[in-house]
Enzyme design. Structure first.
Site, short mmCIF file in Angstrom:
data_model
loop_
_atom_site.label_atom_id
_atom_site.label_comp_id
_atom_site.label_asym_id
_atom_site.label_seq_id
_atom_site.Cartn_x
_atom_site.Cartn_y
_atom_site.Cartn_z
N PRO A 95 1.22 -1.65 0.58
CA PRO A 95 -0.38 -0.61 0.07
C PRO A 95 0.80 1.58 -0.02
O PRO A 95 -0.06 2.18 -0.51
CB PRO A 95 -0.84 -0.40 1.48
N GLU A 122 1.93 -7.66 9.41
CA GLU A 122 1.85 -5.85 8.82
C GLU A 122 3.25 -6.06 8.06
O GLU A 122 3.42 -4.73 7.37
CB GLU A 122 3.27 -5.88 10.66
N ARG A 160 -3.99 -8.74 -20.33
CA ARG A 160 -4.86 -8.57 -21.49
C ARG A 160 -3.94 -7.67 -22.72
O ARG A 160 -4.48 -7.01 -23.57
CB ARG A 160 -6.21 -7.68 -21.33
N ASP A 175 -9.68 0.50 -24.29
CA ASP A 175 -10.49 0.71 -23.25
C ASP A 175 -10.28 2.37 -22.23
O ASP A 175 -9.28 2.67 -22.87
CB ASP A 175 -9.14 -0.14 -22.21
N1 SAM Z 1 1.23 -2.31 7.80
C1 SAM Z 1 1.16 -2.29 6.68
C2 SAM Z 1 1.25 -1.32 6.10
O1 SAM Z 1 -0.15 -0.53 7.08
O2 SAM Z 1 1.63 0.18 5.02
C3 SAM Z 1 0.34 -3.16 5.67
C4 SAM Z 1 0.50 -4.74 5.49
S1 SAM Z 1 -1.21 -5.85 4.41
C5 SAM Z 1 -2.11 -5.57 6.42
C6 SAM Z 1 -0.70 -6.72 4.08
C7 SAM Z 1 0.10 -7.02 2.76
O3 SAM Z 1 -0.90 -6.55 1.52
C8 SAM Z 1 0.82 -6.20 2.79
O4 SAM Z 1 2.33 -6.35 2.39
C9 SAM Z 1 0.81 -6.32 0.86
O5 SAM Z 1 1.67 -6.86 0.35
C10 SAM Z 1 -1.00 -6.82 0.27
N2 SAM Z 1 -1.48 -5.12 0.57
C11 SAM Z 1 -1.83 -4.89 0.96
N3 SAM Z 1 -2.40 -3.38 1.20
C12 SAM Z 1 -2.02 -2.81 -0.28
C13 SAM Z 1 -2.25 -1.73 -1.72
N4 SAM Z 1 -2.81 -1.19 -1.56
N5 SAM Z 1 -1.92 -2.27 -2.34
C14 SAM Z 1 -1.23 -2.98 -3.06
N6 SAM Z 1 -1.22 -4.67 -1.45
C15 SAM Z 1 -1.51 -4.42 -0.74
#
Ligand code: SAM
Length: 241
Positions: A95, A122, A160, A175
């Site tokens: 994220p 986490e 795609r 698209d």
């Molecule tokens: N503690 C982290 C933070 O707040 O930045 C979030 C961890 S999340 C619960 C667990 C995993 O989900 C991350 O390591 C990532 O690989 C994936 N993930 C969660 N949200 C994402 C997003 N918006 N985009 C891409 N991957 C995501």
């Protein structure tokens, strides 16, 4: 050669090739059958050197949740990369990464090989991110439970764009975000209609029944511009430096 994806995950079963797995249906599945793409999911747990094949541990400094450990992921990345001589573009779903946009999807669709790392809990120990130096990509400003669904979204969007993946070679150029306006700005797609001509008192726009391809193309472009102005005016702004 097919584009090769490797997914490093603790839930490799999510990437099964057969339905009802998400990528085992529709365009990704057909592209795979046509030899345009292949994907291999590897369990990070298989590389854990500790007694219980643990991939995560408690965070230093305390606090809730678990953190994915460096060693299993580091070894998994190097073992998987050695399975194919083509260099892999390393991507961590996060994220905190750059927000995924169609332009980046199109760039990634030209790569021979992509390695996707799906985090959990986490997230990863910061040191393994530092050492692996992956590109970090975010699906948006919200938090998923794990990187697997993000990896699948990214894979689907890339697949795609592979030449031959869609029934009609040009199907993706109009698209949303791929379509281009007069100054090459990305546009939203125009509205689409199919049979019947009348439905619940609503008619298909007359121009689409005219058979005049020039006028139809102009009508579609006008609708794209109109929609983009109304719904996503930000796309029409010149890119900021
Ligand atoms: N503690 C982290 C933070 O707040 O930045 C979030 C961890 S999340 C619960 C667990 C995993 O989900 C991350 O390591 C990532 O690989 C994936 N993930 C969660 N949200 C994402 C997003 N918006 N985009 C891409 N991957 C995501």
């Amino acid at each position: 050669m097919p584009l090769r994806f490797d997914i490093l995950t603790t839930f490799p079963e999510m990437f099964a090739h057969e339905p009802p797995a998400a990528l085992g249906l529709s365009i990704p599945s057909r592209a795979r059958a046509a030899g345009l793409v292949e994907w291999h999911a590897t369990n990070i747990r298989d590389f854990a050197e500790n007694k219980h094949s643990k991939t995560d541990d408690r965070p230093f400094g305390g606090g809730p949740g678990m953190v994915m450990m460096c060693q299993p992921l580091w070894d998994a990345v190097h073992a998987v990369e050695a399975r194919d001589p083509r260099p892999a573009t390393r991507i961590l779903l996060s994220p905190q990464g750059v927000p995924l946009k169609q332009k980046l999807v199109e760039e990634l669709a030209t790569k021979p090989r992509i390695l996707l790392i799906a985090g959990h809990y986490e997230g990863l120990d910061e040191r393994v991110i530092e050492k692996l130096a992956p590109m970090e990509i975010s699906l948006g400003d919200y938090v998923l439970s794990g990187g697997e669904l993000g990896a699948m979204v990214l894979m689907d969007a890339i697949i795609r764009k592979l030449p031959g993946a869609l029934g009609h070679e040009d199907s993706s150029v109009e698209d949303s975000f791929s379509a281009r306006g007069p100054s090459a700005q990305p546009l939203l797609d125009c509205p689409h209609y199919t049979k019947p001509r009348e439905w619940m008192g609503l008619s298909v726009p007359e121009i689409l029944l005219s058979g005049d391809h020039g006028k139809i193309a102009q009508w579609r472009l006008d609708r794209m511009l109109e929609r983009t102005r109304a719904r996503r005016p930000d796309l029409l702004q010149p890119p900021s430096e």
